[in-house]
Design an enzyme around this catalytic site. Structure first.
Site, PDB file in Angstrom:
ATOM      1  N   ARG A   1       0.800  -1.192   0.000  1.00 18.16           N
ATOM      2  CA  ARG A   1       0.000   0.000   0.000  1.00 18.16           C
ATOM      3  C   ARG A   1       0.852   1.269   0.000  1.00 18.16           C
ATOM      4  NH1 ARG A   1      -3.683  -1.756   5.053  1.00 18.16           N
ATOM      5  NH2 ARG A   1      -2.586  -3.744   4.950  1.00 18.16           N
ATOM      6  N   GLY A   2       2.121   1.103   0.335  1.00 18.10           N
ATOM      7  CA  GLY A   2       2.984   2.256   0.613  1.00 18.10           C
ATOM      8  C   GLY A   2       3.177   3.254  -0.507  1.00 18.10           C
TER       9      GLY A   2
ATOM     10  N   GLU B   1       7.561   2.002  -6.354  1.00 23.18           N
ATOM     11  CA  GLU B   1       7.717   1.428  -5.017  1.00 23.18           C
ATOM     12  C   GLU B   1       7.970   2.552  -4.011  1.00 23.18           C
ATOM     13  OE1 GLU B   1       7.145  -0.556  -2.869  1.00 23.18           O
ATOM     14  OE2 GLU B   1       8.604  -2.174  -2.626  1.00 23.18           O
ATOM     15  N   ASP B   2       7.538   2.338  -2.775  1.00 21.00           N
ATOM     16  CA  ASP B   2       7.805   3.354  -1.751  1.00 21.00           C
ATOM     17  C   ASP B   2       9.262   3.315  -1.282  1.00 21.00           C
ATOM     18  OD1 ASP B   2       7.451   0.902  -0.458  1.00 21.00           O
ATOM     19  OD2 ASP B   2       6.138   1.671   1.110  1.00 21.00           O
TER      20      ASP B   2
ATOM     21  N   ASP C   1      14.291  -1.826   0.513  1.00 20.29           N
ATOM     22  CA  ASP C   1      14.994  -2.100   1.762  1.00 20.29           C
ATOM     23  C   ASP C   1      15.923  -3.298   1.512  1.00 20.29           C
ATOM     24  OD1 ASP C   1      15.300  -1.670   4.621  1.00 20.29           O
ATOM     25  OD2 ASP C   1      14.013  -3.401   4.944  1.00 20.29           O
TER      26      ASP C   1
ATOM     27  N   LYS D   1      17.235   2.369   0.699  1.00 20.50           N
ATOM     28  CA  LYS D   1      18.174   2.182   1.815  1.00 20.50           C
ATOM     29  C   LYS D   1      19.229   1.175   1.346  1.00 20.50           C
ATOM     30  CE  LYS D   1      14.490   1.993   5.227  1.00 20.50           C
ATOM     31  NZ  LYS D   1      14.065   1.314   6.467  1.00 20.50           N
TER      32      LYS D   1
ATOM     33  N   PHE E   1      14.055   3.786  10.300  1.00 22.18           N
ATOM     34  CA  PHE E   1      12.670   3.410  10.004  1.00 22.18           C
ATOM     35  C   PHE E   1      11.875   4.683   9.765  1.00 22.18           C
ATOM     36  CE2 PHE E   1       8.440   1.771  10.359  1.00 22.18           C
ATOM     37  CZ  PHE E   1       8.560   0.557   9.702  1.00 22.18           C
ATOM     38  N   VAL E   2      11.281   4.796   8.577  1.00 21.44           N
ATOM     39  CA  VAL E   2      10.610   6.040   8.205  1.00 21.44           C
ATOM     40  C   VAL E   2       9.108   5.828   8.002  1.00 21.44           C
ATOM     41  CG1 VAL E   2      12.670   7.079   7.195  1.00 21.44           C
ATOM     42  CG2 VAL E   2      11.148   5.717   5.744  1.00 21.44           C
TER      43      VAL E   2
ATOM     44  N   ASP F   1       3.933   3.508   6.291  1.00 21.30           N
ATOM     45  CA  ASP F   1       3.358   3.318   7.633  1.00 21.30           C
ATOM     46  C   ASP F   1       4.321   2.716   8.640  1.00 21.30           C
ATOM     47  OD1 ASP F   1       3.345   0.682   6.310  1.00 21.30           O
ATOM     48  OD2 ASP F   1       2.301   0.039   8.125  1.00 21.30           O
TER      49      ASP F   1
ATOM     50  N   ARG G   1       0.479   6.978   7.583  1.00 25.85           N
ATOM     51  CA  ARG G   1       0.542   7.048   6.112  1.00 25.85           C
ATOM     52  C   ARG G   1       0.125   8.427   5.601  1.00 25.85           C
ATOM     53  NH1 ARG G   1       1.182   1.859   3.862  1.00 25.85           N
ATOM     54  NH2 ARG G   1       0.192   0.151   4.986  1.00 25.85           N
TER      55      ARG G   1
HETATM   56  P1  IMP Z   1      12.102  -5.231   1.016  1.00 23.95           P
HETATM   57  O1  IMP Z   1      11.560  -6.487   0.421  1.00 23.95           O
HETATM   58  O2  IMP Z   1      12.874  -5.498   2.294  1.00 23.95           O
HETATM   59  O3  IMP Z   1      12.911  -4.387   0.070  1.00 23.95           O
HETATM   60  O4  IMP Z   1      10.827  -4.496   1.512  1.00 23.95           O
HETATM   61  C1  IMP Z   1      10.449  -3.286   1.128  1.00 23.95           C
HETATM   62  C2  IMP Z   1       9.153  -2.966   1.827  1.00 23.95           C
HETATM   63  O5  IMP Z   1       9.312  -2.986   3.253  1.00 23.95           O
HETATM   64  C3  IMP Z   1       8.742  -1.565   1.482  1.00 23.95           C
HETATM   65  O6  IMP Z   1       7.952  -1.534   0.340  1.00 23.95           O
HETATM   66  C4  IMP Z   1       7.989  -1.155   2.725  1.00 23.95           C
HETATM   67  O7  IMP Z   1       6.649  -1.577   2.606  1.00 23.95           O
HETATM   68  C5  IMP Z   1       8.657  -1.911   3.845  1.00 23.95           C
HETATM   69  N1  IMP Z   1       9.633  -1.031   4.526  1.00 23.95           N
HETATM   70  C6  IMP Z   1      10.975  -1.052   4.401  1.00 23.95           C
HETATM   71  N2  IMP Z   1      11.560  -0.085   5.129  1.00 23.95           N
HETATM   72  C7  IMP Z   1      10.549   0.573   5.744  1.00 23.95           C
HETATM   73  C8  IMP Z   1      10.497   1.714   6.631  1.00 23.95           C
HETATM   74  O8  IMP Z   1      11.512   2.342   7.009  1.00 23.95           O
HETATM   75  N3  IMP Z   1       9.261   2.116   7.017  1.00 23.95           N
HETATM   76  C9  IMP Z   1       8.118   1.463   6.635  1.00 23.95           C
HETATM   77  N4  IMP Z   1       8.108   0.431   5.797  1.00 23.95           N
HETATM   78  C10 IMP Z   1       9.319  -0.023   5.362  1.00 23.95           C
HETATM   79 MG    MG Z   2       5.888  -1.674   0.230  1.00 27.43          MG
END
Ligand code: IMP
Ligand code: MG
Length: 179
Positions: free
Chosen positions: A45-46, A101-102, A105, A133, A154-155, A161, A167
């Site tokens: 949803r981000g 994508e938001d 990570d 990140k 963590f943002v 969210d 959000r």
């Molecule tokens: P990844 O598979 O670890 O790259 O996951 C990415 C997803 O984790 C993002 O689309 C976010 O939904 C969530 N996420 C990663 N870092 C944060 C953060 O700092 N705050 C909130 N959601 C996060």
């Molecule tokens: Mg996401």
């Protein structure tokens, strides 16, 4: 999730986000200037706030679709499983596709989504992430356009969210626990 008390410190202002979104849209526009239609795929949803602002700056023929994926850590973090909760409504074969994508990570979510969508034979498949990140990466994936590289914090805000809260903040802030 149990809620520890926290405050939110502003990291990226609404004004700075707006300026960056405009610049990203210009670069994306230049890349896809010749497209007959760009399918913009928001990862729920981000990305919902980001995609709303981005498409309004993209003066191209655009179709908007959404995909919901979620990654689950298991004992070995580097082999996370990603599940698709909601798939696209439209076909993307032969189409130009921009995944929005938001945050990137660990990279597991994006890697899985690119594998899934790439298998449907789009004409071009590109990625725009608002935040990245890089220090957290577990698998090598890269966005074609990144709004802001941020440290390992963590943002929240601007669609992002913490346990479904915050959000609706217009800026991006970092969560700081007070206890
Ligand atoms: P990844 O598979 O670890 O790259 O996951 C990415 C997803 O984790 C993002 O689309 C976010 O939904 C969530 N996420 C990663 N870092 C944060 C953060 O700092 N705050 C909130 N959601 C996060
Ligand atoms: Mg996401």
């Amino acid at each position: 999730m149990t809620q520890r008390p926290y405050v939110i410190d502003e990291m990226i202002s609404a004004k700075a986000i707006a300026a960056r979104v405009e610049a990203l849209a210009q670069e994306i526009h230049a890349h896809f200037a010749d497209t007959d239609k760009l399918v913009v795929v928001g990862l729920l949803r981000g990305s919902f706030v980001f995609i709303a602002d981005l498409v309004r700056e993209l003066h191209l023929p655009v179709e908007v679709d959404f995909l919901e994926a979620s990654s689950y850590g298991n004992a070995t973090e580097s082999s996370r499983e990603v599940r698709i909760f909601k798939d696209l409504r439209g076909e993307i074969e032969g189409r130009d596709v921009l995944v929005v994508e938001d945050i990137i990570d660990t990279g597991h979510t994006l890697k899985h989504v690119l594998h899934l969508l790439g298998g449907r034979n789009p004409h071009r498949l590109k990625v725009c992430a608002l935040l990245d990140k890089p220090s957290r990466r577990e698998v090598p994936v890269k966005a074609d356009w990144v709004g802001f590289e941020i440290p390992d914090e963590f943002v929240v805000g601007y669609g992002i969210d913490y346990a479904q809260h915050n959000r609706n903040l217009p800026f991006i802030g970092k969560v700081r626990f007070t206890e």
